[in-house]
Design a protein around this motif. Structure first.
Motif, PDB file in Angstrom:
ATOM      1  N   UNK A  15       0.823  -1.213   0.000  1.00 46.67           N
ATOM      2  CA  UNK A  15       0.000   0.000   0.000  1.00 46.67           C
ATOM      3  C   UNK A  15       0.858   1.265   0.000  1.00 46.67           C
ATOM      4  N   UNK A  16       2.109   1.150   0.479  1.00 46.50           N
ATOM      5  CA  UNK A  16       2.967   2.317   0.643  1.00 46.50           C
ATOM      6  C   UNK A  16       3.919   2.528  -0.527  1.00 46.50           C
ATOM      7  N   UNK A  17       3.680   1.827  -1.637  1.00 47.59           N
ATOM      8  CA  UNK A  17       4.495   1.965  -2.842  1.00 47.59           C
ATOM      9  C   UNK A  17       3.569   2.345  -3.995  1.00 47.59           C
ATOM     10  N   UNK A  18       3.985   3.305  -4.804  1.00 49.60           N
ATOM     11  CA  UNK A  18       3.145   3.799  -5.891  1.00 49.60           C
ATOM     12  C   UNK A  18       2.772   2.665  -6.851  1.00 49.60           C
ATOM     13  N   UNK A  19       1.489   2.515  -7.206  1.00 46.83           N
ATOM     14  CA  UNK A  19       1.075   1.423  -8.086  1.00 46.83           C
ATOM     15  C   UNK A  19       1.555   1.600  -9.530  1.00 46.83           C
ATOM     16  N   UNK A  20       1.766   0.480 -10.208  1.00 47.95           N
ATOM     17  CA  UNK A  20       2.197   0.512 -11.610  1.00 47.95           C
ATOM     18  C   UNK A  20       1.196   1.251 -12.478  1.00 47.95           C
ATOM     19  N   UNK A  21      -0.088   1.148 -12.105  1.00 50.27           N
ATOM     20  CA  UNK A  21      -1.140   1.772 -12.901  1.00 50.27           C
ATOM     21  C   UNK A  21      -1.006   3.287 -12.954  1.00 50.27           C
ATOM     22  N   UNK A  22      -0.214   3.874 -12.030  1.00 55.43           N
ATOM     23  CA  UNK A  22      -0.028   5.330 -12.026  1.00 55.43           C
ATOM     24  C   UNK A  22       0.844   5.787 -13.183  1.00 55.43           C
ATOM     25  N   UNK A  23       1.646   4.851 -13.729  1.00 60.62           N
ATOM     26  CA  UNK A  23       2.557   5.217 -14.802  1.00 60.62           C
ATOM     27  C   UNK A  23       3.800   5.939 -14.324  1.00 60.62           C
ATOM     28  N   UNK A  24       3.961   6.053 -13.006  1.00 58.39           N
ATOM     29  CA  UNK A  24       5.111   6.746 -12.414  1.00 58.39           C
ATOM     30  C   UNK A  24       5.886   5.771 -11.534  1.00 58.39           C
ATOM     31  N   UNK A  25       7.192   5.716 -11.730  1.00 54.55           N
ATOM     32  CA  UNK A  25       8.017   4.806 -10.945  1.00 54.55           C
ATOM     33  C   UNK A  25       8.243   5.339  -9.537  1.00 54.55           C
ATOM     34  N   UNK A  26       8.245   4.439  -8.561  1.00 55.74           N
ATOM     35  CA  UNK A  26       8.562   4.784  -7.179  1.00 55.74           C
ATOM     36  C   UNK A  26       9.941   4.211  -6.872  1.00 55.74           C
ATOM     37  N   UNK A  27      10.379   4.306  -5.621  1.00 61.42           N
ATOM     38  CA  UNK A  27      11.637   3.706  -5.197  1.00 61.42           C
ATOM     39  C   UNK A  27      11.448   2.971  -3.875  1.00 61.42           C
ATOM     40  N   UNK A  28      12.219   1.909  -3.709  1.00 66.86           N
ATOM     41  CA  UNK A  28      12.198   1.090  -2.496  1.00 66.86           C
ATOM     42  C   UNK A  28      13.638   0.751  -2.134  1.00 66.86           C
ATOM     43  N   UNK A  29      13.936   0.771  -0.839  1.00 68.36           N
ATOM     44  CA  UNK A  29      15.250   0.370  -0.371  1.00 68.36           C
ATOM     45  C   UNK A  29      15.241  -1.065   0.130  1.00 68.36           C
ATOM     46  N   UNK A  30      16.354  -1.767  -0.073  1.00 71.05           N
ATOM     47  CA  UNK A  30      16.547  -3.120   0.444  1.00 71.05           C
ATOM     48  C   UNK A  30      17.821  -3.099   1.277  1.00 71.05           C
ATOM     49  N   UNK A  31      17.764  -3.682   2.480  1.00 66.64           N
ATOM     50  CA  UNK A  31      18.937  -3.613   3.355  1.00 66.64           C
ATOM     51  C   UNK A  31      19.218  -4.943   4.037  1.00 66.64           C
ATOM     52  N   UNK A  32      20.429  -5.070   4.522  1.00 63.96           N
ATOM     53  CA  UNK A  32      20.827  -6.194   5.375  1.00 63.96           C
ATOM     54  C   UNK A  32      21.986  -5.726   6.241  1.00 63.96           C
ATOM     55  N   UNK A  33      22.081  -6.267   7.455  1.00 65.44           N
ATOM     56  CA  UNK A  33      23.185  -5.945   8.354  1.00 65.44           C
ATOM     57  C   UNK A  33      23.557  -7.201   9.125  1.00 65.44           C
TER      58      UNK A  33
END
Length: 266
Positions: A98-116
């Motif tokens: 829900x917190x990531x922009x949907x593909x249907x918007x036609x606008x790319x979002x960004x997400x971070x991936x981490x590990x420690x």
């Protein structure tokens, strides 16, 4: 963009959340003197380690969008689970997608991936002293989380830079007063440990010494991984006990047999 960072034990000490340390030792609600004595022992242990133990972190920033309850990161589909029952008066069952922009918007979002992860030598130290070994293992867990806290601060201010003007002290950070969240694999909003296989494909967890078991659990045990989401309304939640209908749907989206999926989600 994938960045690898290394921290010393001493520079992470201010980021340790002692509430969880006390909980691990059964000291929650105990007299302040007992908790202070245990904390002093833990801090002295860390001082003796100096720079001999390092804590390693990885961060990758990727273009992403949501598609239904999935987050698609650079072509890698990360199925998410939706709450079984709403946790607020709003009556909406949350999903991390829900917190990531949907593909249907036609606008790319960004997400971070981490590990420690903490050097495995810390977990294995003091083999001849059960008490000190337990203390070392407990602090290793806290230091992995402290590295995630420190990394998240750097991500918000510079590596991703979506909150460059943030001015929070560490107590405020530990109260999660910052923008965004970093849901971790195996935690209430993302309970499926097998997601680690997909996250590792994206950022290469082996490069900081993390190995995955058949169930997706990380070795060394003092490791943490997950996503970083920047949406201002993003918040943590508990998926709850997953119903049979959602488990079947999730298994389909994960591309795994239902009986295999049951091993990852209890």
């Amino acid at each position: 963009m994938i960045r690898r960072l290394t921290y010393s034990v001493l520079e992470l000490m201010p980021y340790v959340n002692w509430v969880y340390f006390f909980h691990a030792w059964g000291l929650s609600g105990k007299p302040e003197a007992e908790r202070l004595a245990m904390r002093n022992e833990a801090e002295n242990l860390c001082k003796t380690l100096g720079n001999s133990i390092r804590v390693h972190a990885l961060f990758g920033l990727f273009d992403a969008n949501s598609e239904g309850d999935d987050i698609v990161v650079c072509g890698v589909r990360l199925p998410m689970l939706r709450q079984q029952h709403p946790s607020s008066a709003e009556g909406h069952c949350l999903c991390l997608a829900d917190f990531v922009r949907p593909s249907s918007s036609g606008v790319s979002d960004q997400v971070g991936v981490f590990a420690a992860s903490v050097d495995s030598a810390m977990e294995k130290s003091h083999s001849d002293d059960p008490y000190m070994r337990m203390l070392s293992q407990t602090m290793a867990d806290r230091l992995a989380e402290a590295a995630a806290e420190r990394l998240h601060e750097e991500v918000r201010k510079s590596l991703w830079g979506y909150a460059p003007d943030e001015h929070l002290d560490i107590e405020q950070m530990l109260r999660e007063e910052f923008q965004g969240i970093r849901p971790a694999v195996g935690y209430p909003s993302m309970p499926d440990t097998s997601l680690n296989f997909l996250l590792s494909d994206l950022i290469g967890m082996k490069s900081i010494g993390i190995r995955l078991t058949e169930s997706g659990m990380m070795q060394p045990h003092a490791s943490v991984s997950g996503l970083m989401l920047a949406h201002p309304q993003a918040r943590y939640f508990d998926v709850g006990k997953v119903g049979e209908d959602q488990l079947e749907d999730y298994a389909r989206r994960r591309g795994l047999p239902l009986q295999v999926m049951r091993q990852f989600i209890k």
